[in-house]
Scaffold this motif. Structure first.
Motif, PDB file in Angstrom:
ATOM      1  N   THR A   5       0.832  -1.201   0.000  1.00  0.00           N
ATOM      2  CA  THR A   5       0.000   0.000   0.000  1.00  0.00           C
ATOM      3  C   THR A   5       0.858   1.238   0.000  1.00  0.00           C
ATOM      4  OG1 THR A   5      -0.125  -0.197   2.397  1.00  0.00           O
ATOM      5  CG2 THR A   5      -1.941  -1.121   1.139  1.00  0.00           C
ATOM      6  N   THR A   6       0.223   2.392  -0.048  1.00  0.00           N
ATOM      7  CA  THR A   6       0.960   3.652  -0.167  1.00  0.00           C
ATOM      8  C   THR A   6       1.449   4.120   1.191  1.00  0.00           C
ATOM      9  OG1 THR A   6      -1.107   4.858   0.038  1.00  0.00           O
ATOM     10  CG2 THR A   6      -0.345   4.362  -2.173  1.00  0.00           C
ATOM     11  N   THR A   7       2.420   5.027   1.148  1.00  0.00           N
ATOM     12  CA  THR A   7       3.050   5.538   2.358  1.00  0.00           C
ATOM     13  C   THR A   7       2.057   6.290   3.230  1.00  0.00           C
ATOM     14  OG1 THR A   7       5.067   5.750   1.113  1.00  0.00           O
ATOM     15  CG2 THR A   7       4.968   6.928   3.178  1.00  0.00           C
ATOM     16  N   ASP A   8       2.151   6.074   4.544  1.00  0.00           N
ATOM     17  CA  ASP A   8       1.218   6.746   5.447  1.00  0.00           C
ATOM     18  C   ASP A   8       1.858   6.866   6.817  1.00  0.00           C
ATOM     19  OD1 ASP A   8      -1.809   5.875   7.134  1.00  0.00           O
ATOM     20  OD2 ASP A   8      -1.230   7.825   6.365  1.00  0.00           O
ATOM     21  N   GLY A   9       1.777   8.036   7.446  1.00  0.00           N
ATOM     22  CA  GLY A   9       2.206   8.196   8.820  1.00  0.00           C
ATOM     23  C   GLY A   9       3.603   8.740   8.961  1.00  0.00           C
ATOM     24  N   PRO A  10       3.766   9.795   9.831  1.00  0.00           N
ATOM     25  CA  PRO A  10       5.082  10.420   9.970  1.00  0.00           C
ATOM     26  C   PRO A  10       6.125   9.502  10.589  1.00  0.00           C
ATOM     27  CG  PRO A  10       3.503  11.321  11.556  1.00  0.00           C
ATOM     28  CD  PRO A  10       2.720  10.480  10.604  1.00  0.00           C
ATOM     29  N   GLN A  11       5.731   8.617  11.530  1.00  0.00           N
ATOM     30  CA  GLN A  11       6.731   7.752  12.161  1.00  0.00           C
ATOM     31  C   GLN A  11       7.317   6.759  11.172  1.00  0.00           C
ATOM     32  OE1 GLN A  11       5.071   5.980  15.765  1.00  0.00           O
ATOM     33  NE2 GLN A  11       6.188   7.468  16.979  1.00  0.00           N
ATOM     34  N   ILE A  12       6.487   6.153  10.346  1.00  0.00           N
ATOM     35  CA  ILE A  12       7.011   5.167   9.401  1.00  0.00           C
ATOM     36  C   ILE A  12       7.849   5.851   8.332  1.00  0.00           C
ATOM     37  CG2 ILE A  12       5.066   5.117   7.766  1.00  0.00           C
ATOM     38  CD1 ILE A  12       7.008   2.091   9.129  1.00  0.00           C
ATOM     39  N   ARG A  13       7.478   7.087   7.941  1.00  0.00           N
ATOM     40  CA  ARG A  13       8.313   7.822   6.984  1.00  0.00           C
ATOM     41  C   ARG A  13       9.664   8.163   7.608  1.00  0.00           C
ATOM     42  NH1 ARG A  13       3.394  10.585   5.647  1.00  0.00           N
ATOM     43  NH2 ARG A  13       3.997  12.381   6.910  1.00  0.00           N
ATOM     44  N   PHE A  14       9.639   8.517   8.883  1.00  0.00           N
ATOM     45  CA  PHE A  14      10.878   8.827   9.607  1.00  0.00           C
ATOM     46  C   PHE A  14      11.799   7.605   9.628  1.00  0.00           C
ATOM     47  CE2 PHE A  14      13.150   8.972  13.727  1.00  0.00           C
ATOM     48  CZ  PHE A  14      13.812  10.177  13.591  1.00  0.00           C
ATOM     49  N   VAL A 184      16.515 -20.134  25.231  1.00  0.00           N
ATOM     50  CA  VAL A 184      15.879 -19.369  24.155  1.00  0.00           C
ATOM     51  C   VAL A 184      14.861 -18.398  24.749  1.00  0.00           C
ATOM     52  CG1 VAL A 184      14.482 -19.492  22.046  1.00  0.00           C
ATOM     53  CG2 VAL A 184      16.188 -21.260  22.517  1.00  0.00           C
ATOM     54  N   ASP A 185      14.903 -17.160  24.288  1.00  0.00           N
ATOM     55  CA  ASP A 185      13.852 -16.206  24.620  1.00  0.00           C
ATOM     56  C   ASP A 185      13.405 -15.508  23.335  1.00  0.00           C
ATOM     57  OD1 ASP A 185      15.712 -14.183  24.057  1.00  0.00           O
ATOM     58  OD2 ASP A 185      16.237 -13.921  26.163  1.00  0.00           O
ATOM     59  N   ALA A 186      12.376 -14.701  23.451  1.00  0.00           N
ATOM     60  CA  ALA A 186      11.815 -14.040  22.266  1.00  0.00           C
ATOM     61  C   ALA A 186      11.492 -12.595  22.593  1.00  0.00           C
ATOM     62  CB  ALA A 186      10.567 -14.769  21.778  1.00  0.00           C
ATOM     63  N   ARG A 187      11.548 -11.767  21.552  1.00  0.00           N
ATOM     64  CA  ARG A 187      11.274 -10.338  21.710  1.00  0.00           C
ATOM     65  C   ARG A 187      10.648  -9.817  20.427  1.00  0.00           C
ATOM     66  NH1 ARG A 187      15.789  -5.715  23.324  1.00  0.00           N
ATOM     67  NH2 ARG A 187      14.359  -3.926  23.346  1.00  0.00           N
ATOM     68  N   VAL A 188       9.690  -8.914  20.572  1.00  0.00           N
ATOM     69  CA  VAL A 188       9.041  -8.296  19.421  1.00  0.00           C
ATOM     70  C   VAL A 188       9.357  -6.805  19.426  1.00  0.00           C
ATOM     71  CG1 VAL A 188       6.873  -7.867  18.209  1.00  0.00           C
ATOM     72  CG2 VAL A 188       7.177  -9.985  19.510  1.00  0.00           C
ATOM     73  N   LEU A 189       9.850  -6.286  18.311  1.00  0.00           N
ATOM     74  CA  LEU A 189      10.136  -4.863  18.155  1.00  0.00           C
ATOM     75  C   LEU A 189       9.186  -4.268  17.127  1.00  0.00           C
ATOM     76  CD1 LEU A 189      14.048  -4.935  17.972  1.00  0.00           C
ATOM     77  CD2 LEU A 189      12.624  -4.482  19.975  1.00  0.00           C
ATOM     78  N   GLY A 190       8.592  -3.135  17.456  1.00  0.00           N
ATOM     79  CA  GLY A 190       7.667  -2.465  16.540  1.00  0.00           C
ATOM     80  C   GLY A 190       8.124  -1.056  16.221  1.00  0.00           C
ATOM     81  N   ILE A 191       7.241  -0.292  15.588  1.00  0.00           N
ATOM     82  CA  ILE A 191       7.561   1.065  15.143  1.00  0.00           C
ATOM     83  C   ILE A 191       8.059   1.930  16.295  1.00  0.00           C
ATOM     84  CG2 ILE A 191       6.485   3.219  14.369  1.00  0.00           C
ATOM     85  CD1 ILE A 191       4.823   1.612  12.446  1.00  0.00           C
ATOM     86  N   ALA A 192       7.405   1.842  17.456  1.00  0.00           N
ATOM     87  CA  ALA A 192       7.790   2.689  18.582  1.00  0.00           C
ATOM     88  C   ALA A 192       9.229   2.425  18.999  1.00  0.00           C
ATOM     89  CB  ALA A 192       6.842   2.466  19.755  1.00  0.00           C
TER      90      ALA A 192
END
Length: 714
Positions: A5-14, A184-192
């Motif tokens: 899809t098209t670009t959206d949101g200042p954080q993801i553009r950053f 073993v451990d697990a971690r999720v990283l997102g936009i924030a």
């Protein structure tokens, strides 16, 4: 790898801009050589996200992080493998990119990652791709250490939430490996997470300061640990010498130069150093922690080490002490200064801001100074650096970026005001520049910066206004007196009209040909100025004071509507026949006028604007040291410019002539109207600002045109 899809949101553009800047040329895309460019871009962003994850979690630099990427055919669900330099730890990263910031992990994705983990622990290395081969020895070394730790990392350009079935699969995989010991451990990283990590990269490293209280101190432990006492003035002088402007990163403003207050500080220090500590308001330093030794008695000296120290009040005092220390070190050695240290590690987020705002009483604080406390400005600065590779200066007293290196908050706010759909902002700005910084709900600052504009939005607005001003400057020699005055006084409204008529659709998208669009600005500016001159004549006559027109919101709205109507229909108004003058009044000297009216605040950055001939002759010399372009204004009627290159004071003309001499310009004219060559970004040249004051001050003199006198104090 993406949602298409098209670009959206200042954080993801950053984040996208940061990935492009950091990993361009480092990520292997050889397997995408014949693919469409859009596919190559998405592959790059997904792999760059995996590399950024490796750099975030492991001790690797950008090039090493790019080498961690194995994404491609037969990656077995693992996009990157990173290692610790010191411990037997390994990070297995799966990355998902989305242009809209909505990436999520599907069941099939987590099953692939678990399958890749199983193949590694079973030493089935030959089932991986060639990119894995260069990492196989390190993998072997870590996996067969008795202290091995394996971290599964899901990096998504999304909110980071896992669906219940996906989380359950991940939990089961960890349990199967951890029944004897936690391996073993697990971690999720997102936009924030990525946004925060990139912002931290743009922040200056923390400063640790040493401070000795020489005559005892007062210690308070509630509600926050604080120390207050007298220290030798040599100590803050040493801070300034070592850290420079970084000391004042959290201060409202940087050192303002030799203002009247700062001159008084220096004079007191030289004339009566032993009384200095009693006549000065002192210095306030915030820090995250304090290590003190010894603390036998508050009546004895104590050495403090302040971690992550920042000066929030006293920048003018410290810099003035440092300048005196260069010339009169003996006087500084005799002086003491009051220092207050407050540890704010356990304080609420607003305490530091309240302390900073409350302490500024020595030099006059303008409303624009307090925007330095707005966290949104720091985010804009980071966005400028990451997205554009440019500087954004929002503290008064800091060096203004030169040309394409960036802009100041004043220039940014002016450009955003011109871009606003309602011309009332430019009218208010023309009448009173402080209206830009009004923080109220209807104030200029709230309208311009809430919600926070992106760096690209601001920079494009600045470029457009610069292009309009350059176009008007180029046309001025071809205009008669009244038209030239409208060009000058109406420049903000003309810039607003250009924004209204200009096609900005899609200009924030990557690859948008913004520079090519700017090529149309000069002709558009010429047409709009022509319409505006005729409409002003028709609507208000030849003898109306222009300031009363262009500083009036209702009149500006009316003018904008009429001019844009002509532009849309293509129907040109009746051309103006020109203007004549029956009496000419001489305008006072520009500098004297500006100083008498206190039009420019002490510490304001002023930029040298060479003409075309000068730019050709002096360009190389000026560009060799950007400080040669810059000066700081002080309200001295004879020598108001402090040149950044040598710290000495000059008249506008005197400094221009000195620049020509230093650059060895053989064809330099014998004299110059210096006020026309020094520019306050976003506001105008010294000559233009003086002309504005002249128009206002003669409002009661009638309709006659005025003759200007551009001679400067030598």
């Amino acid at each position: 790898m993406n949602d298409g899809t098209t670009t959206d949101g200042p954080q993801i553009r950053f984040i996208r801009d940061a990935l492009n800047r950091e990993f361009s040329g480092l990520i292997d895309l050889s397997d995408y050589g014949t693919r469409p460019e859009a596919h190559r871009e998405q592959a790059f962003l997904s792999r760059a996200l995996a590399a950024r994850t490796a750099r975030l979690l492991a001790d690797v630099d950008s090039a090493e992080a790019a080498d961690c990427v194995i994404d491609g055919f037969n990656d077995r669900g693992i996009d990157a493998i990173a290692f610790s330099r010191e411990t037997p730890e390994i990070w297995l990263v799966q990355a998902k990119w989305s242009d809209r910031g909505r990436a999520r992990l599907a069941t099939a994705d987590i099953l692939k990652l678990i399958d890749g983990l199983n193949r590694l622990t079973e030493r089935r290395y030959d089932e991986f791709n060639q990119r894995f081969e260069r990492l196989s020895e390190q993998v072997e070394k870590v996996l067969f250490s008795p202290y091995c730790k394996i971290h599964l990392v899901v990096a998504v350009a999304g909110d980071g939430h896992l669906a219940p079935d996906v989380a359950s699969l991940l939990d089961n995989a960890m349990s199967s490996y951890n029944h004897v010991a936690k391996v073993v451990d697990a971690r999720v990283l997102g936009i924030a997470d990525f946004h925060s990590a990139i912002l931290s990269d743009t922040s200056p490293p923390p400063i640790d300061l040493s401070l000795t209280f020489t005559g005892g101190f007062h210690l308070a432990s509630m509600p926050h640990v604080s120390y207050t006492g007298m220290a030798s003035a040599v100590e803050p002088a040493n801070w300034h010498e070592r850290f420079g402007p970084r000391l004042y990163e959290h201060n409202i403003r940087r050192y303002l130069g030799p203002t009247s207050v700062n001159h008084a500080i220096s004079t007191t220090l030289v004339d009566d150093p032993q009384s200095f500590g009693y006549l000065n308001n002192g210095i306030t330093v915030l820090c995250d922690s304090v290590r003190a030794s010894p603390l036998i008695s508050t009546r004895r000296p104590a050495l403090l080490t302040l971690h992550n120290a920042r000066v929030v009040n006293g920048a003018q005092t410290i810099a003035s002490i440092a300048h005196v220390h260069q010339n009169a070190p003996d006087a500084v050695a005799l002086a003491s200064v009051l220092v207050r240290v407050i540890c704010v590690s356990d304080a609420d987020e607003g305490l530091a801001t309240r302390i900073t705002a409350a302490g500024h009483a020595q030099n006059r604080v303008d409303s624009r100074d307090f925007i330095a406390l707005d966290s949104q400005q720091a985010l804009i600065r980071a966005d400028f650096l990451v997205s554009l590779g440019k500087d954004y200066v929002y503290r008064r007293g800091a060096l203004a970026p030169v040309d394409d290196a960036g802009c100041t908050v004043v220039e940014a706010a002016t450009a955003l005001a011109c871009a606003d759909p309602d011309p009332d902002l430019v009218a208010r700005l023309r009448g009173d520049s402080s209206s830009l910084w009004d923080p109220g709900p209807d104030g200029g600052y709230a309208r311009l910066f809430e919600p926070r504009p992106t760096a690209r939005e601001i920079w494009q607005a600045v470029q457009l206004v610069r292009s309009v001003n350059e176009s008007l400057h180029a046309m001025v020699s071809c205009l008669d007196g009244r038209a030239a005055a409208i060009s000058d006084r109406g420049s903000l409204l003309i810039a607003h009209l250009v924004f209204r008529a200009f096609d900005t659709q899609g200009t924030e998208e990557p690859g948008a040909d913004w520079e090519a669009r700017l090529d149309s600005v000069p002709e558009l500016t010429r047409r709009l100025l022509s319409y505006l001159v005729s409409v002003v004549h028709a609507e208000f006559g030849r003898h109306t004071l222009l300031n009363s027109v262009f500083a009036n919101p209702q009149r500006c709205r009316h003018l904008a509507a009429v001019v844009l109507g002509f532009l849309r229909t293509g129907q040109a108004p009746v051309p103006d026949a020109g203007y004549s003058a029956s009496r000419r009044l001489r305008r006072p000297n520009s500098v004297r006028l500006l100083v008498d009216h206190a039009r420019i605040a002490d510490g304001t950055q002023v930029v040298y604007r060479p003409g075309r001939a000068e730019e050709s002759a002096l360009g190389s010399w000026l560009n060799a040291d950007p400080r040669r372009f810059l000066a700081t204004w002080v309200n001295d009627p004879k020598r108001p410019l402090v040149w950044a290159a040598d710290g000495k004071q000059y008249s506008p003309s005197g400094l221009v002539l000195l620049i020509w001499k230093r650059a060895e310009w053989q064809g330099a004219p014998p004299s110059v109207a210096g006020a026309r060559h020094w520019l306050i970004p976003g506001e105008g040249t010294l000559d233009q600002l003086a002309h504005e004051l002249f128009e206002v001050s003669l409002a009661s003199e009638g309709p006659e045109s005025r003759e200007t006198d551009d001679r400067d104090e030598r």
